[in-house]
Design a protein around this motif. Structure first.
Motif, PDB file in Angstrom:
ATOM      1  N   ALA A  78       0.811  -1.224   0.000  1.00 54.93           N
ATOM      2  CA  ALA A  78       0.000   0.000   0.000  1.00 54.93           C
ATOM      3  C   ALA A  78       0.841   1.269   0.000  1.00 54.93           C
ATOM      4  CB  ALA A  78      -0.941  -0.007   1.204  1.00 54.93           C
ATOM      5  N   ASP A  79       2.076   1.179   0.455  1.00 57.38           N
ATOM      6  CA  ASP A  79       2.961   2.339   0.481  1.00 57.38           C
ATOM      7  C   ASP A  79       3.692   2.554  -0.847  1.00 57.38           C
ATOM      8  OD1 ASP A  79       4.414  -0.035   0.900  1.00 57.38           O
ATOM      9  OD2 ASP A  79       5.994   0.999   1.999  1.00 57.38           O
ATOM     10  N   CYS A  80       3.390   1.724  -1.838  1.00 63.96           N
ATOM     11  CA  CYS A  80       4.061   1.805  -3.143  1.00 63.96           C
ATOM     12  C   CYS A  80       3.170   2.476  -4.184  1.00 63.96           C
ATOM     13  CB  CYS A  80       4.444   0.409  -3.639  1.00 63.96           C
ATOM     14  SG  CYS A  80       5.689  -0.382  -2.598  1.00 63.96           S
ATOM     15  N   HIS A  81       3.806   3.189  -5.088  1.00 65.46           N
ATOM     16  CA  HIS A  81       3.118   3.869  -6.183  1.00 65.46           C
ATOM     17  C   HIS A  81       2.745   2.877  -7.286  1.00 65.46           C
ATOM     18  CE1 HIS A  81       2.255   6.965  -9.175  1.00 65.46           C
ATOM     19  NE2 HIS A  81       3.054   6.323  -9.995  1.00 65.46           N
ATOM     20  N   ALA A  82       3.612   1.873  -7.500  1.00 66.09           N
ATOM     21  CA  ALA A  82       3.404   0.945  -8.613  1.00 66.09           C
ATOM     22  C   ALA A  82       3.947  -0.431  -8.276  1.00 66.09           C
ATOM     23  CB  ALA A  82       4.080   1.480  -9.870  1.00 66.09           C
ATOM     24  N   LEU A  83       3.456  -1.421  -9.021  1.00 65.27           N
ATOM     25  CA  LEU A  83       3.959  -2.791  -8.981  1.00 65.27           C
ATOM     26  C   LEU A  83       4.404  -3.155 -10.386  1.00 65.27           C
ATOM     27  CD1 LEU A  83       4.304  -5.702  -7.785  1.00 65.27           C
ATOM     28  CD2 LEU A  83       1.951  -6.105  -8.551  1.00 65.27           C
ATOM     29  N   ILE A  84       5.636  -3.636 -10.513  1.00 65.15           N
ATOM     30  CA  ILE A  84       6.148  -4.124 -11.793  1.00 65.15           C
ATOM     31  C   ILE A  84       6.101  -5.643 -11.752  1.00 65.15           C
ATOM     32  CG2 ILE A  84       8.145  -4.241 -13.320  1.00 65.15           C
ATOM     33  CD1 ILE A  84       9.027  -1.523 -12.176  1.00 65.15           C
ATOM     34  N   VAL A  85       5.529  -6.232 -12.811  1.00 66.06           N
ATOM     35  CA  VAL A  85       5.348  -7.691 -12.854  1.00 66.06           C
ATOM     36  C   VAL A  85       5.283  -8.139 -14.309  1.00 66.06           C
ATOM     37  CG1 VAL A  85       2.821  -7.555 -12.752  1.00 66.06           C
ATOM     38  CG2 VAL A  85       3.982  -9.565 -11.827  1.00 66.06           C
ATOM     39  N   GLY A  86       5.587  -9.410 -14.538  1.00 66.83           N
ATOM     40  CA  GLY A  86       5.492  -9.963 -15.888  1.00 66.83           C
ATOM     41  C   GLY A  86       4.051 -10.225 -16.294  1.00 66.83           C
ATOM     42  N   GLY A  87       3.246 -10.701 -15.385  1.00 64.71           N
ATOM     43  CA  GLY A  87       1.840 -10.993 -15.660  1.00 64.71           C
ATOM     44  C   GLY A  87       1.072 -11.099 -14.365  1.00 64.71           C
ATOM     45  N   ILE A  88      -0.250 -10.873 -14.465  1.00 66.73           N
ATOM     46  CA  ILE A  88      -1.088 -10.871 -13.266  1.00 66.73           C
ATOM     47  C   ILE A  88      -2.534 -11.165 -13.664  1.00 66.73           C
ATOM     48  CG2 ILE A  88      -1.621  -8.401 -13.341  1.00 66.73           C
ATOM     49  CD1 ILE A  88      -1.106  -8.342 -10.289  1.00 66.73           C
ATOM     50  N   GLY A  89      -3.267 -11.816 -12.797  1.00 68.50           N
ATOM     51  CA  GLY A  89      -4.672 -12.113 -13.070  1.00 68.50           C
ATOM     52  C   GLY A  89      -5.528 -10.860 -13.027  1.00 68.50           C
ATOM     53  N   LYS A  90      -6.654 -10.916 -13.723  1.00 69.12           N
ATOM     54  CA  LYS A  90      -7.502  -9.721 -13.850  1.00 69.12           C
ATOM     55  C   LYS A  90      -8.080  -9.260 -12.519  1.00 69.12           C
ATOM     56  CE  LYS A  90     -11.725 -12.166 -15.031  1.00 69.12           C
ATOM     57  NZ  LYS A  90     -12.812 -12.326 -15.973  1.00 69.12           N
ATOM     58  N   ASN A  91      -8.416 -10.169 -11.617  1.00 67.51           N
ATOM     59  CA  ASN A  91      -8.990  -9.763 -10.336  1.00 67.51           C
ATOM     60  C   ASN A  91      -7.949  -9.138  -9.421  1.00 67.51           C
ATOM     61  OD1 ASN A  91     -11.573 -10.575 -11.056  1.00 67.51           O
ATOM     62  ND2 ASN A  91     -11.213 -12.657 -10.354  1.00 67.51           N
ATOM     63  N   THR A  92      -6.749  -9.696  -9.409  1.00 69.69           N
ATOM     64  CA  THR A  92      -5.677  -9.101  -8.614  1.00 69.69           C
ATOM     65  C   THR A  92      -5.296  -7.752  -9.189  1.00 69.69           C
ATOM     66  OG1 THR A  92      -4.877 -11.316  -8.077  1.00 69.69           O
ATOM     67  CG2 THR A  92      -3.389  -9.490  -7.629  1.00 69.69           C
ATOM     68  N   TYR A  93      -5.248  -7.664 -10.514  1.00 72.25           N
ATOM     69  CA  TYR A  93      -4.983  -6.386 -11.187  1.00 72.25           C
ATOM     70  C   TYR A  93      -6.011  -5.342 -10.745  1.00 72.25           C
ATOM     71  CZ  TYR A  93      -4.655  -2.970 -14.999  1.00 72.25           C
ATOM     72  OH  TYR A  93      -4.539  -1.806 -15.725  1.00 72.25           O
ATOM     73  N   ALA A  94      -7.275  -5.702 -10.795  1.00 70.10           N
ATOM     74  CA  ALA A  94      -8.346  -4.771 -10.414  1.00 70.10           C
ATOM     75  C   ALA A  94      -8.230  -4.373  -8.943  1.00 70.10           C
ATOM     76  CB  ALA A  94      -9.715  -5.394 -10.695  1.00 70.10           C
TER      77      ALA A  94
END
Length: 134
Positions: A80-96
């Motif tokens: 929660a203290d981060c501005h962004a998350l960098i990742v190769g791929g992520i599921g749509k619900n976690t993304y949302a």
């Protein structure tokens, strides 16, 4: 600003967010990395055994019943203290869930965390410079 990179070993960007066991958190100031920390994920993997029985009873997007919306809120709370998350791929619900928490999700094809964060910092610097010109 802080930026999290999903990783399993601190060196490689995870191709799938659910496989990551930790976050490499970069503290960025004036387009420079000023500090780096490793943070273990509490909710590693969608089928976490750490969820309560009530959370397990909710249906999750993969059908595992690992907590659904509450699960995604917990994932977002870890960074929660981060501005962004960098990742190769992520599921749509976690993304949302991350987007709803105000965390930008940035997809990368870079394998190394250092390459990914360097590209992100350069992108942000260029974006800010262009905004100041206009």
């Amino acid at each position: 600003m802080k930026v999290a990179v999903a990783t399993y070993d601190g060196d490689y960007v995870d191709e799938r967010f659910n496989n990551s066991s930790s976050f490499k958190i970069y503290h960025i100031q004036d387009n420079k990395i000023i500090d780096v920390e490793m943070r273990q994920r509490e909710q590693a993997g969608c089928c976490s055994t750490q969820n309560t029985e009530e959370e397990k009873s909710e249906k999750h997007s993969c059908g595992c019943g690992s907590g659904g919306q509450r699960h995604h809120e917990k994932v977002a709370s870890e960074i929660a203290d981060c501005h962004a998350l960098i990742v190769g791929g992520i599921g749509k619900n976690t993304y949302a869930g991350l987007k709803n928490a105000g965390i930008d999700v940035v997809f990368t094809n870079y394998s190394w965390t250092e390459e990914a964060i360097t590209a992100y910092v350069e992108y942000e610097a260029n974006r800010v410079n262009k905004a100041q010109i206009n």
